[in-house]
Design a protein around this motif. Sequence first.
Motif, PDB file in Angstrom:
ATOM      1  N   TRP A  86       0.856  -1.193   0.000  1.00 46.04           N
ATOM      2  CA  TRP A  86       0.000   0.000   0.000  1.00 46.04           C
ATOM      3  C   TRP A  86       0.889   1.239   0.000  1.00 46.04           C
ATOM      4  O   TRP A  86       1.759   1.405   0.843  1.00 46.04           O
ATOM      5  CB  TRP A  86      -0.912  -0.022   1.226  1.00 46.04           C
ATOM      6  CG  TRP A  86      -1.646   1.273   1.459  1.00 46.04           C
ATOM      7  CD1 TRP A  86      -2.172   2.105   0.515  1.00 46.04           C
ATOM      8  CD2 TRP A  86      -1.928   1.887   2.721  1.00 46.04           C
ATOM      9  NE1 TRP A  86      -2.766   3.199   1.101  1.00 46.04           N
ATOM     10  CE2 TRP A  86      -2.633   3.101   2.455  1.00 46.04           C
ATOM     11  CE3 TRP A  86      -1.666   1.535   4.048  1.00 46.04           C
ATOM     12  CZ2 TRP A  86      -3.050   3.951   3.466  1.00 46.04           C
ATOM     13  CZ3 TRP A  86      -2.095   2.388   5.052  1.00 46.04           C
ATOM     14  CH2 TRP A  86      -2.775   3.576   4.769  1.00 46.04           C
ATOM     15  N   PHE A  87       0.643   2.117  -0.946  1.00 44.90           N
ATOM     16  CA  PHE A  87       1.588   3.194  -1.192  1.00 44.90           C
ATOM     17  C   PHE A  87       1.760   4.137  -0.006  1.00 44.90           C
ATOM     18  O   PHE A  87       2.876   4.549   0.321  1.00 44.90           O
ATOM     19  CB  PHE A  87       1.175   3.994  -2.435  1.00 44.90           C
ATOM     20  CG  PHE A  87       2.035   5.203  -2.655  1.00 44.90           C
ATOM     21  CD1 PHE A  87       3.372   5.075  -2.962  1.00 44.90           C
ATOM     22  CD2 PHE A  87       1.514   6.484  -2.526  1.00 44.90           C
ATOM     23  CE1 PHE A  87       4.182   6.181  -3.139  1.00 44.90           C
ATOM     24  CE2 PHE A  87       2.311   7.598  -2.707  1.00 44.90           C
ATOM     25  CZ  PHE A  87       3.647   7.445  -3.017  1.00 44.90           C
ATOM     26  N   ASN A  88       0.695   4.498   0.659  1.00 45.24           N
ATOM     27  CA  ASN A  88       0.799   5.503   1.717  1.00 45.24           C
ATOM     28  C   ASN A  88       1.009   4.890   3.104  1.00 45.24           C
ATOM     29  O   ASN A  88       0.738   5.514   4.126  1.00 45.24           O
ATOM     30  CB  ASN A  88      -0.431   6.411   1.744  1.00 45.24           C
ATOM     31  CG  ASN A  88      -0.130   7.767   2.378  1.00 45.24           C
ATOM     32  OD1 ASN A  88       0.940   8.329   2.178  1.00 45.24           O
ATOM     33  ND2 ASN A  88      -1.059   8.286   3.159  1.00 45.24           N
ATOM     34  N   ARG A  89       1.524   3.657   3.126  1.00 39.51           N
ATOM     35  CA  ARG A  89       1.880   3.043   4.412  1.00 39.51           C
ATOM     36  C   ARG A  89       3.079   3.777   5.023  1.00 39.51           C
ATOM     37  O   ARG A  89       3.889   4.378   4.317  1.00 39.51           O
ATOM     38  CB  ARG A  89       2.254   1.576   4.221  1.00 39.51           C
ATOM     39  CG  ARG A  89       3.588   1.380   3.484  1.00 39.51           C
ATOM     40  CD  ARG A  89       3.807  -0.044   3.049  1.00 39.51           C
ATOM     41  NE  ARG A  89       5.102  -0.229   2.383  1.00 39.51           N
ATOM     42  CZ  ARG A  89       5.353   0.075   1.119  1.00 39.51           C
ATOM     43  NH1 ARG A  89       4.396   0.609   0.361  1.00 39.51           N
ATOM     44  NH2 ARG A  89       6.555  -0.135   0.601  1.00 39.51           N
ATOM     45  N   PRO A 130      -3.887  15.243   0.706  1.00 37.86           N
ATOM     46  CA  PRO A 130      -2.542  14.774   1.073  1.00 37.86           C
ATOM     47  C   PRO A 130      -2.383  13.301   0.706  1.00 37.86           C
ATOM     48  O   PRO A 130      -2.372  12.409   1.575  1.00 37.86           O
ATOM     49  CB  PRO A 130      -2.511  14.985   2.581  1.00 37.86           C
ATOM     50  CG  PRO A 130      -3.935  14.807   3.017  1.00 37.86           C
ATOM     51  CD  PRO A 130      -4.786  15.319   1.875  1.00 37.86           C
ATOM     52  N   ILE A 131      -2.239  13.020  -0.585  1.00 32.96           N
ATOM     53  CA  ILE A 131      -2.190  11.613  -1.008  1.00 32.96           C
ATOM     54  C   ILE A 131      -0.889  10.937  -0.573  1.00 32.96           C
ATOM     55  O   ILE A 131      -0.776   9.710  -0.632  1.00 32.96           O
ATOM     56  CB  ILE A 131      -2.393  11.472  -2.531  1.00 32.96           C
ATOM     57  CG1 ILE A 131      -1.305  12.215  -3.308  1.00 32.96           C
ATOM     58  CG2 ILE A 131      -3.790  11.937  -2.931  1.00 32.96           C
ATOM     59  CD1 ILE A 131      -1.314  11.909  -4.797  1.00 32.96           C
ATOM     60  N   SER A 132       0.084  11.721  -0.157  1.00 30.67           N
ATOM     61  CA  SER A 132       1.311  11.145   0.408  1.00 30.67           C
ATOM     62  C   SER A 132       1.670  11.906   1.679  1.00 30.67           C
ATOM     63  O   SER A 132       2.065  13.064   1.616  1.00 30.67           O
ATOM     64  CB  SER A 132       2.473  11.218  -0.595  1.00 30.67           C
ATOM     65  OG  SER A 132       3.649  10.712  -0.022  1.00 30.67           O
ATOM     66  N   ASP A 133       1.524  11.240   2.824  1.00 32.12           N
ATOM     67  CA  ASP A 133       1.910  11.862   4.098  1.00 32.12           C
ATOM     68  C   ASP A 133       2.481  10.810   5.056  1.00 32.12           C
ATOM     69  O   ASP A 133       2.379  10.928   6.267  1.00 32.12           O
ATOM     70  CB  ASP A 133       0.743  12.614   4.735  1.00 32.12           C
ATOM     71  CG  ASP A 133      -0.445  11.730   5.045  1.00 32.12           C
ATOM     72  OD1 ASP A 133      -0.393  10.518   4.739  1.00 32.12           O
ATOM     73  OD2 ASP A 133      -1.446  12.233   5.595  1.00 32.12           O
ATOM     74  N   SER A 134       3.079   9.778   4.490  1.00 36.47           N
ATOM     75  CA  SER A 134       3.610   8.690   5.314  1.00 36.47           C
ATOM     76  C   SER A 134       4.894   9.114   6.023  1.00 36.47           C
ATOM     77  O   SER A 134       5.532  10.097   5.662  1.00 36.47           O
ATOM     78  CB  SER A 134       3.889   7.458   4.445  1.00 36.47           C
ATOM     79  OG  SER A 134       4.833   7.754   3.433  1.00 36.47           O
ATOM     80  N   LYS A 135       5.267   8.325   7.046  1.00 38.85           N
ATOM     81  CA  LYS A 135       6.475   8.564   7.826  1.00 38.85           C
ATOM     82  C   LYS A 135       7.430   7.378   7.666  1.00 38.85           C
ATOM     83  O   LYS A 135       7.028   6.278   7.269  1.00 38.85           O
ATOM     84  CB  LYS A 135       6.144   8.744   9.311  1.00 38.85           C
ATOM     85  CG  LYS A 135       5.115   9.826   9.602  1.00 38.85           C
ATOM     86  CD  LYS A 135       5.619  11.209   9.247  1.00 38.85           C
ATOM     87  CE  LYS A 135       4.579  12.275   9.602  1.00 38.85           C
ATOM     88  NZ  LYS A 135       5.019  13.636   9.191  1.00 38.85           N
ATOM     89  N   GLU A 174      -7.992   2.952   7.465  1.00 41.29           N
ATOM     90  CA  GLU A 174      -7.111   4.059   7.023  1.00 41.29           C
ATOM     91  C   GLU A 174      -6.814   3.932   5.536  1.00 41.29           C
ATOM     92  O   GLU A 174      -6.840   4.925   4.792  1.00 41.29           O
ATOM     93  CB  GLU A 174      -5.802   4.025   7.817  1.00 41.29           C
ATOM     94  CG  GLU A 174      -5.935   4.347   9.296  1.00 41.29           C
ATOM     95  CD  GLU A 174      -5.400   5.729   9.626  1.00 41.29           C
ATOM     96  OE1 GLU A 174      -5.223   6.549   8.703  1.00 41.29           O
ATOM     97  OE2 GLU A 174      -5.173   5.980  10.823  1.00 41.29           O
ATOM     98  N   GLN A 175      -6.531   2.715   5.088  1.00 39.44           N
ATOM     99  CA  GLN A 175      -6.249   2.525   3.669  1.00 39.44           C
ATOM    100  C   GLN A 175      -7.492   2.792   2.833  1.00 39.44           C
ATOM    101  O   GLN A 175      -7.410   3.413   1.765  1.00 39.44           O
ATOM    102  CB  GLN A 175      -5.727   1.120   3.392  1.00 39.44           C
ATOM    103  CG  GLN A 175      -5.424   0.910   1.894  1.00 39.44           C
ATOM    104  CD  GLN A 175      -4.754  -0.406   1.594  1.00 39.44           C
ATOM    105  OE1 GLN A 175      -4.405  -1.152   2.503  1.00 39.44           O
ATOM    106  NE2 GLN A 175      -4.553  -0.697   0.317  1.00 39.44           N
TER     107      GLN A 175
END
Length: 682
Positions: A55-58, A144-149, A306-307
């Motif tokens: 999953w991309f935004n994990r 915010p399609i990308s906000d992963s840490k 969340e996903q």
Amino acid sequence: MAPSIDELSVSTIRGLSVDAVNAAQSGHPGAPLGLAPAAHAVWRKMRFNPSDPKWFNRDRFVLSNGHACALLYSLLVLYKYELTVEDLKQFRQLHSKTPGHPERLDTPGVEVTTGPLGQGISNAVGMAIAQKQFAATYNKPDFPISDSKVFCFLGDGCLMEGVSSEASSLAGHLQLDNLIAFWDDNRISIDGDTACAFTENVPERYKAYGWHILEVQDANTDIQAISDAVDEALKIKNKPVLIRLVTTIGYGSLAQGTHGVHGAPLKADDLKQLKRSWGFDENSNFYIPNEVSDYFAEKVESNKKEQQAWEKLFSEYKEKYPKEGAEVQRRLEGKFPEGWKDNIPSFTAKDKAIATRKLSEGVLDYLYGVIPELIGGSADLTGSNLTRPEASTDFQPPSTGLGNYSGRYIRYGVREHGMGAIMNGIDTFGAHYRTYGGTFLNFVSYAAGALRLSALSHQGVIWVATHDSIGLGEDGPTHQPIETLAHFRAIPNLSVWRPADGNEVSAAYIAAIEGTDHPSVLALTRQNLPQLEHSSIENALKGGYSIWPAEKPDLIIVSSGSEVSTSIDAAKLLAEKKVSVAVVSIVDFFTFDKQPLEYRLKLLPDGVPILSVEVLSTFGWSKYSHEQFGLNRFGASGKAADLFKFFEFTPEGIAKRAEKTIEFYKGKKVLSPLHSAFEELK
């Protein structure tokens, strides 16, 4: 008093970890025992979905101290990734999903291959760079399609390795506030107490790098303090965070706090007393209480929601921003833009002589405009490597005024090894990033550890390695690569391209860009080279081809790079003596060796002696040639033309050796070096 669910979870993680090591009678139980509370606390904060591990935004988790992998495998089992207790029982066994150090190709949920210390934290920096760049490029207000840490565990050994210093220094400069690292400060290494060799003030060093420092004084038991530290770290802006976890290696075991618990299984009586201390049956193995399974399952269900929310957000994003949405979708599917290589530069023999590093610059300029996922930089040699596309913007914190986070050119500074490990992290992040880094060929050797992991992990990073021979000028033997290509050609799953002209440069880039499952090194000249009459992009993509054909040749010369044109000139000299010589350009051993044997034998047939010519070590060329002309000593200081003349890499020098080779093999039965008793086993 009954333990809390978190305490029970930590005991379960510890139990699975030590049981795995005990089953294998091999491994490292100490770090998992000390780090289990932190691992539990951190993973409770992370976003991930075991049923969709890509999953991309994990959030990404990196175990830089990879010897503690029993800890990671235990977490993956508890969260029900594609890993089971049976896999834990096969820890460190042949063909298992639980190898002795984490490998990204073997185990679902493992983001990067770690083990060589310092690499993982450096990979984490690369992941954080990629996330920042992607978010700055594609995020929109309210989307915010990308906000992963990126979360990373590291140990004292990682901090001692120089590569981590290189990457951490750059992370501080770049203000990567999406990166949180956890230092397992247990004060033990294999040699014993770290006081014997490692007494620096790590927090002060990281403060000087520009990191924010937090500390948990009792990370053995205080799960809440660790959780609170994570919450605080997530609020920090404009700085990466290092959380010092004061732990006891092997916590709870009879050997706790000693190096004896670092790399050996616990004794039977120690295992039993540990399990009793947790309230477990001392004779149980791989015990998972039902309430722990349920607790972890609840977290997974929450993350799945969340996903689902992210997928809904991304769907709305594509409707509102169809152009950007289509581009992101393409990248997430791992596809290239349509027609990206249609207009890549090509050349004829009438075109002027140009250094292959300059030709590389032209190809990068072109690719930068047609592949938005192309991102790269140089280790402080931009003007020499010619790696910065004309239209590019630097990847920099906006506050510096030097660029912005949507920039695609990275100033790595004099940090070759860090650059290599960071590139691996960028590649691992996903989103189809194609990443490159420039330095002198000789100094890619500084990054050999990261390059080897690229090949082992099937990461398609690209090294733009200029100044590829004694032809680099007056810098002398300290800068002149001799053994470098022999070393790199010996690394499995690595392409080493040494192009002879413009068409071969373009072919090398096409192959490197498309080579998403292996790294590539492009060895490029400082000096000008002519465009060759029979070269073509199509033929060069085979890794080797006939660049100077001859009917019924008396000799075949195989060569690469700058020596190809000189070999052709030698063939022309010999033609005046009625000696027929063909020349084969072998641009990349790795690609050439994949061609059908029939094709290779057509180029290097029986009955003809073969001479290799390359102004580097001859090591490895015997697989294609009967005799080798190379440089099996260090170079010398002087002008390039003088050096080539001194070492006789001239048409006359090559012709002299060609005639000696023909004379030596006259009347003898000559079989192609390609023949092998093992060919049918390959």
